[in-house]
Each structure stands twice: as C-alpha cells, then as structure tokens.
Design an enzyme around this catalytic site. Structure first.
Site, PDB file in Angstrom:
ATOM      1  CB  ALA A  13      47.990  58.575 -27.843  1.00 55.63           C
ATOM      2  NE  ARG A  23      35.964  67.908 -28.717  1.00 45.95           N
ATOM      3  CZ  ARG A  23      37.068  67.629 -29.390  1.00 45.95           C
ATOM      4  NH1 ARG A  23      37.812  68.605 -29.848  1.00 45.95           N
ATOM      5  NH2 ARG A  23      37.429  66.385 -29.618  1.00 45.95           N
ATOM      6  CD  GLU A  34      56.458  66.019 -28.669  1.00 40.34           C
ATOM      7  OE1 GLU A  34      55.574  65.157 -28.509  1.00 40.34           O
ATOM      8  OE2 GLU A  34      57.631  65.729 -29.010  1.00 40.34           O
ATOM      9  CB  SER A  40      48.653  67.587 -33.669  1.00 41.63           C
ATOM     10  OG  SER A  40      47.429  67.186 -34.193  1.00 41.63           O
ATOM     11  CB  CYS A  44      50.448  57.698 -41.552  1.00 41.43           C
ATOM     12  SG  CYS A  44      49.995  57.311 -39.871  1.00 41.43           S
ATOM     13  NE  ARG A  72      41.508  71.910 -31.137  1.00 40.82           N
ATOM     14  CZ  ARG A  72      41.523  70.793 -31.842  1.00 40.82           C
ATOM     15  NH1 ARG A  72      41.922  69.666 -31.280  1.00 40.82           N
ATOM     16  NH2 ARG A  72      41.128  70.779 -33.095  1.00 40.82           N
ATOM     17  CB  VAL A  82      58.124  63.897 -19.028  1.00 41.29           C
ATOM     18  CG1 VAL A  82      57.916  63.171 -17.707  1.00 41.29           C
ATOM     19  CG2 VAL A  82      57.124  65.035 -19.161  1.00 41.29           C
ATOM     20  CB  ALA A 320      47.512  56.348 -36.962  1.00 44.73           C
ATOM     21  CD1 TRP A 456      26.714  35.725 -55.530  1.00 41.50           C
ATOM     22  CD2 TRP A 456      26.832  35.602 -53.309  1.00 41.50           C
ATOM     23  NE1 TRP A 456      25.609  35.022 -55.106  1.00 41.50           N
ATOM     24  CE2 TRP A 456      25.656  34.937 -53.736  1.00 41.50           C
ATOM     25  CE3 TRP A 456      27.099  35.651 -51.933  1.00 41.50           C
ATOM     26  CZ2 TRP A 456      24.766  34.322 -52.854  1.00 41.50           C
ATOM     27  CZ3 TRP A 456      26.222  35.039 -51.059  1.00 41.50           C
ATOM     28  CH2 TRP A 456      25.063  34.391 -51.517  1.00 41.50           C
TER      29      TRP A 456
HETATM   30  C1  LIG Z   1      56.741  56.333 -41.536  1.00 44.32           C
HETATM   31  C2  LIG Z   1      55.538  55.936 -40.753  1.00 44.32           C
HETATM   32  C3  LIG Z   1      54.402  55.555 -41.424  1.00 44.32           C
HETATM   33  C4  LIG Z   1      53.271  55.168 -40.714  1.00 44.32           C
HETATM   34  N1  LIG Z   1      52.164  54.800 -41.409  1.00 44.32           N
HETATM   35  C5  LIG Z   1      51.056  54.423 -40.740  1.00 44.32           C
HETATM   36  C6  LIG Z   1      49.875  54.064 -41.437  1.00 44.32           C
HETATM   37  O1  LIG Z   1      49.842  54.076 -42.665  1.00 44.32           O
HETATM   38  N2  LIG Z   1      48.785  53.690 -40.699  1.00 44.32           N
HETATM   39  C7  LIG Z   1      48.803  53.684 -39.341  1.00 44.32           C
HETATM   40  O2  LIG Z   1      47.787  53.354 -38.726  1.00 44.32           O
HETATM   41  N3  LIG Z   1      49.908  54.032 -38.649  1.00 44.32           N
HETATM   42  C8  LIG Z   1      51.031  54.401 -39.312  1.00 44.32           C
HETATM   43  N4  LIG Z   1      52.152  54.776 -38.613  1.00 44.32           N
HETATM   44  C9  LIG Z   1      52.130  54.683 -37.131  1.00 44.32           C
HETATM   45  C10 LIG Z   1      51.512  55.927 -36.503  1.00 44.32           C
HETATM   46  O3  LIG Z   1      52.193  57.044 -36.946  1.00 44.32           O
HETATM   47  C11 LIG Z   1      51.598  55.773 -34.990  1.00 44.32           C
HETATM   48  O4  LIG Z   1      50.827  54.661 -34.618  1.00 44.32           O
HETATM   49  C12 LIG Z   1      51.080  56.993 -34.237  1.00 44.32           C
HETATM   50  O5  LIG Z   1      51.799  58.140 -34.572  1.00 44.32           O
HETATM   51  C13 LIG Z   1      51.212  56.755 -32.724  1.00 44.32           C
HETATM   52  O6  LIG Z   1      50.876  57.902 -32.024  1.00 44.32           O
HETATM   53  P1  LIG Z   1      51.373  58.119 -30.537  1.00 44.32           P
HETATM   54  O7  LIG Z   1      50.792  59.405 -30.094  1.00 44.32           O
HETATM   55  O8  LIG Z   1      51.120  56.911 -29.745  1.00 44.32           O
HETATM   56  O9  LIG Z   1      52.962  58.179 -30.625  1.00 44.32           O
HETATM   57  P2  LIG Z   1      53.944  59.103 -31.449  1.00 44.32           P
HETATM   58  O10 LIG Z   1      53.345  59.545 -32.726  1.00 44.32           O
HETATM   59  O11 LIG Z   1      55.234  58.364 -31.518  1.00 44.32           O
HETATM   60  O12 LIG Z   1      54.133  60.370 -30.512  1.00 44.32           O
HETATM   61  C14 LIG Z   1      54.750  60.299 -29.281  1.00 44.32           C
HETATM   62  C15 LIG Z   1      55.293  61.671 -28.944  1.00 44.32           C
HETATM   63  O13 LIG Z   1      55.803  61.639 -27.620  1.00 44.32           O
HETATM   64  C16 LIG Z   1      56.973  62.438 -27.562  1.00 44.32           C
HETATM   65  N5  LIG Z   1      57.742  61.989 -26.404  1.00 44.32           N
HETATM   66  C17 LIG Z   1      58.314  60.782 -26.215  1.00 44.32           C
HETATM   67  N6  LIG Z   1      58.904  60.699 -25.002  1.00 44.32           N
HETATM   68  C18 LIG Z   1      58.683  61.894 -24.411  1.00 44.32           C
HETATM   69  C19 LIG Z   1      59.041  62.423 -23.137  1.00 44.32           C
HETATM   70  N7  LIG Z   1      59.715  61.716 -22.235  1.00 44.32           N
HETATM   71  N8  LIG Z   1      58.665  63.689 -22.848  1.00 44.32           N
HETATM   72  C20 LIG Z   1      57.971  64.435 -23.760  1.00 44.32           C
HETATM   73  N9  LIG Z   1      57.612  63.969 -24.972  1.00 44.32           N
HETATM   74  C21 LIG Z   1      57.953  62.717 -25.288  1.00 44.32           C
HETATM   75  C22 LIG Z   1      57.638  62.185 -28.894  1.00 44.32           C
HETATM   76  O14 LIG Z   1      58.528  63.214 -29.234  1.00 44.32           O
HETATM   77  C23 LIG Z   1      56.436  62.091 -29.840  1.00 44.32           C
HETATM   78  O15 LIG Z   1      56.121  63.326 -30.438  1.00 44.32           O
HETATM   79  C24 LIG Z   1      53.297  55.180 -39.291  1.00 44.32           C
HETATM   80  C25 LIG Z   1      54.442  55.579 -38.606  1.00 44.32           C
HETATM   81  C26 LIG Z   1      55.557  55.969 -39.335  1.00 44.32           C
HETATM   82  C27 LIG Z   1      56.789  56.395 -38.585  1.00 44.32           C
END
Ligand SMILES: Cc1cc2nc3c(=O)[nH]c(=O)nc-3n(C[C@H](O)[C@H](O)[C@H](O)COP(=O)(O)OP(=O)(O)OC[C@H]3O[C@@H](n4cnc5c(N)ncnc54)[C@H](O)[C@@H]3O)c2cc1C
Length: 470
Positions: A13, A23, A34, A40, A44, A72, A82, A320, A456
C-alpha cells in the site's frame, strides 16, 4: 512551498501510494518511513521461497530501495519506526538508531500492515514455534528447513522426535490453522519431506470457501500424506524450552517445529494513539477515498477496513491487490485527483499441491441473511475441458444467490491445478461486484474452445442449475 506526503510503511500500500503521488506530481515531497529493511516485497511468495522454488528473498522484491530513491525521487527512510502522529501539528515522529525525527506532513498515509496473530496457546513462546508474517519470518523458516534437511532427525545428536508415519522424512512438523497460509505451508514443508500435521479448530480447512471446496482441499492434503486434524483445538505446545509436541483434547503429536497460521490482526497502535477511529472489524475505518476521521490522514492496506461490494458493510480482507489498489488511489487523491479505490469482494485464491481453489463474495448464509438476503446455494461438478479433448479434469463450482431477486452473492471453485478454478472465478467476481442475477450471468458470453472448457463453462452451468432451483 511544495507539499509533503508522508507514508508510514513501505510495502504494497505504502509504496504504491508513494510512487503514484510522485508520478502524478513530481514536485510533491514524498517521505516514506519503513521500520524494517525490506520495502516493496511480495510476502505472498514466502511459502514458495520456503519450499525452495524461489532461491533468494531478493527475488521477492519488485523495486529496490535504491530504485525508489534514485529513479523515483522518493525520500525512503528504512530502519525508521513511526512512534507517534500528531494531527494537531500535522507531524509524525519517527525513531531510528540515531534518534528521533519530527516530520511535518500535508497529507499522511498509514499503511502499517498487519501482524501474524500468536494465539494464547500455552507454550507458544517456545523455541521452534514460528509465524509467517514477514520477510524475517520467511528467512527463519527457510533456515529451519535447511538445517533439518542437512541431517535426518535420527542422525542428529540432540534430535527431535522421529517421524511416526512416513518412512523417510526430515522430521514431523505441526501447523496450527487451516487457512491459506497453513495450506500453502503444508505443501512447502511436505515438498521438503517433512511429515506434516495440520490442526484446524473448526470442522473444515479454508473456512471462507464453500464446504465442497474445503472438503476437496482437505481430501487432497490427505492424499499428499498431510495429517489433517479437524475440530482439533490446540491447547498446548509442550517441551522444555524447545518444542516437542502439540496437544489437543484428543491427541498428543510429537513435532520438532510448529508454524502458527492463525490469522493476522491490523497494526493500528500508532493510529489509535492519535485519535484515529477504528471500525467494527477492528481495523482503521475510512471513507471510500480511504480518508480516516482525521482530515488529510488516509489508511490503506492490511491495517484498514474496506466496504464489501455485496453488503456495503465494512469488511476486513487483508490481501495484496486491495493494498496496491487502495494505496494507488490515495497516491492519486493527494495530488489532486480524488480516486476511490473500490470495495472488496473477498476474492481469494490458493494452491494446495495439485489442486487450486478460489472464492468470492458472500457464501455464508448467516452473513447473507444479516445483509438482508435470502440465500440459496448449489454445488455442481463439470468437466474442465471438452469431453473429447485428451486432457482435462473436474471443476467443482458452488454458487450462492438471493432466492427472491436471483442476485449472485458469491462463489467458490476448486479444480486440479491448471484446470482453471481460479481463472474461472474472475467471471464470478464480475457478477458479484455488479450485483447481476443468475439469469444475466448464465447469458455471459464467455470464451469457449475445447482445450479450455466445455461449451457451457462450469460457471455458466452452475448459474443455470441454481437459477433452475429458484
Ligand atoms: C505468507 C503470506 C502469504 C500471502 N499470500 C497472499 C496471497 O497469495 N494473495 C494475497 O492477495 N495476499 C497474500 N498475502 C497478504 C499480502 O502480503 C498483504 O495483503 C500485503 O502485503 C499488505 O500490504 P500492506 O502494505 O498493507 O502491509 P504490509 O505488507 O504488512 O506492510 C506494512 C509495512 O509497514 C511497516 N510498518 C509497520 N508499522 C510501522 C511503523 N510504525 N513505522 C514504520 N513502518 C511500519 C512494516 O514493517 C511493513 O513493512 C500474504 C501474506 C503472507 C504473510
């Protein structure tokens, strides 16, 4: 003066938002904090990294920190956590090993993700108990696999328990939880010759999918020599300091490693402390533009809830694509193009050895009734390709609709891997999202040729059969 967009969390996100904003307006300052070293990354892919199909963690990274910074022009600060947001002064406070930084913002995105849940099971803190929520977890699990494979348990001086049932294996391991991570990890560990014991509290694995899908997946796990324990509430993980066995009401199973795959919970602490409201699901509440109750503060991804496309109600589906989509929308919004990221249909897919499954929408009858529908469900089985075509298998489709209006509410599909359950689910996602009826779905002009389906398609057949029941 140029505006500043601050992002907390540098994964799906957060980096989608940061990249999109930059962009859209190269003049905006984008600062990403982070707390870890990875940004990035594709969590999954971790089960496939642990399985050994992907060789390095770096392969899971789509854009490196250097690319974000140099190509970028994003001010990416890894190793910065944070710890506070002050909406009054419009600042965040971040900590790294050399101290604290106070960073002003004009727009703020909270994209802190979710945490793997450690359930209150006695012994869950023992050595040998793992979760799989982060790149570090993935690294540790792969190291465990490598260590165990180096020598069979019987050859290790202080070995754990030997396998009970399989003649040759790297050691018995336990998985607590039969959700998609538990199922994917069963495959990853079995591929490394572990004797896998999977414990599921309820009466079926993949409980968000249909009963027919769950049954097909559980049967296949058993065919692949995974020991599946249903209605098995794990009460204790025993051992001195290191894991030795898993205990349920019914049995004690010796294991030398336990993976907890018991779900995730949104990371909301920093947001809550700043007075940002959570919704009924426990994740951060937002409007359809992902703006929180605090002006200019957005939340997206696994820390936030979304609106369900069928019920219109808040839903927490931490996956994701939603994180990417909502992050991207926020990135556009903050540079002057207000963008709604769209709701969620609860669409998910999973591979279990040689089987694939997908689900979308509302399948659970109680959930459907709570949303004002009168649900009816039918399950059909159909050939995945033309009967005369040399290859092919079976697709099992479960479909749920509203009895009165015929509106398609949800679907769940399962087939052999490669026989199209997942790709077929996309037609259902469209139907569910647009709120169309079974009659309309059965008139969809889907592609047909013998190597891909029957005239079908199984999804159309399911719509016709269920329509016939109304
Ligand atoms: C093993 C596994 C398999 C998965 N398989 C799938 C799949 O097949 N299909 C699918 O759709 N989804 C899958 N997912 C879920 C998917 O990975 C998540 O939905 C996605 O990564 C969410 O992205 P995000 O950016 O919201 O959060 P995250 O990926 O959790 O990233 C959040 C980031 O914020 C950072 N952070 C947190 N708090 C702070 C703070 N206070 N200050 C600074 N940084 C901070 C963390 O370190 C982290 O890097 C899987 C997840 C896992 C763990």
């Amino acid at each position: 003066m140029d505006e500043t967009f601050v992002v907390i969390g540098g994964d799906a996100a957060g980096m989608s938002a940061a990249s999109k904003a930059k962009r859209g307006n190269p003049e905006i300052n984008v600062v990403v904090f982070e707390k870890g070293e990875w940004v990035s990354y594709g969590a999954c892919g971790l089960p496939y990294y642990i399985k050994g199909e992907i060789q390095t963690l770096e392969e899971l990274v789509s854009v490196t920190p250097e690319q974000f910074r140099n190509e970028r022009d994003i001010d990416l600060r890894t190793g910065h956590e944070v710890v506070a947001i002050d909406p009054e002064s419009e600042t965040v406070t971040a900590q790294n090993e050399s101290g604290e930084t106070v960073q002003p913002y004009d727009h703020l995105l909270i994209s802190t993700g979710a945490e793997a849940v450690v359930p209150p099971i006695e012994g869950a803190d023992k050595e040998g108990v793992y979760t799989l929520g982060s790149m570090t977890d993935g690294k540790e699990l792969r190291e465990f696999v490598a260590r165990s494979r180096e020598s069979s348990p019987s050859e290790q001086p202080d070995s754990g328990p030997a396998c009970q049932y399989l003649e040759s294996c790297s050691g018995p391991v336990g998985i607590v939880g039969g959700g998609y991570i538990g199922v994917e990890m069963a495959e990853a560990l079995a591929a490394n010759e572990f004797e896998v014991h999977l414990f599921q509290r309820g009466d079926r694995v993949l409980k968000g999918f249909s009963g027919a899908t769950s049954e097909a997946v559980a049967d296949h796990l058993k065919e692949q020599s995974v020991f599946v324990y249903l209605n098995a509430e794990v009460n204790e993980i025993s051992g001195d300091s290191v894991v030795e066995s898993i205990l349920t009401d019914e049995q004690e199973v010796p294991v030398e490693m336990v993976l907890l795959g018991t779900g995730v919970s949104p990371r909301t602490d920093v947001a809550e402390n700043a007075g940002i409201e959570l919704g009924p699901t426990g994740a951060i509440a937002t409007d359809t533009y992902r703006e929180t109750n605090v002006s200019a503060v957005y939340a997206a991804g696994d820390c936030a809830e979304s609106e369900h496309v069928v019920t219109g109600q808040p839903a927490y589906v931490p996956l994701a694509l939603t994180a990417n989509r909502h992050g991207r929308a926020v990135g556009q919004t903050v540079v002057g193009t207000p963008t709604e990221g769209g709701g969620v249909a609860g669409t998910a897919a999973v591979k279990a050895f040689d089987v694939e499954a997908a689900r979308t929408g509302i399948l659970d009858h109680k959930e459907a009734r709570d949303a004002g529908f009168d649900p009816i469900t039918e399950t059909i089985e159909a050939k995945s390709r033309a009967g005369y075509y040399p290859e092919g298998g079976t697709v099992c489709v479960t479909m749920t609709a509203d009895r009165e209006s015929g509106q398609v509410l949800g679907g769940s599909l399962v087939s052999e891997y490669g026989e199209g359950a997942v790709h077929r689910s996309h037609a259902l996602v469209g139907a569910v999202t647009e709120g169309i009826t079974l009659a309309e779905l059965s008139n969809y002009d889907l592609a047909y040729a013998p190597p891909f389906n029957t005239t079908w398609d199984p999804t159309l057949t399911a719509a016709k059969v269920l329509g016939g029941k109304l």
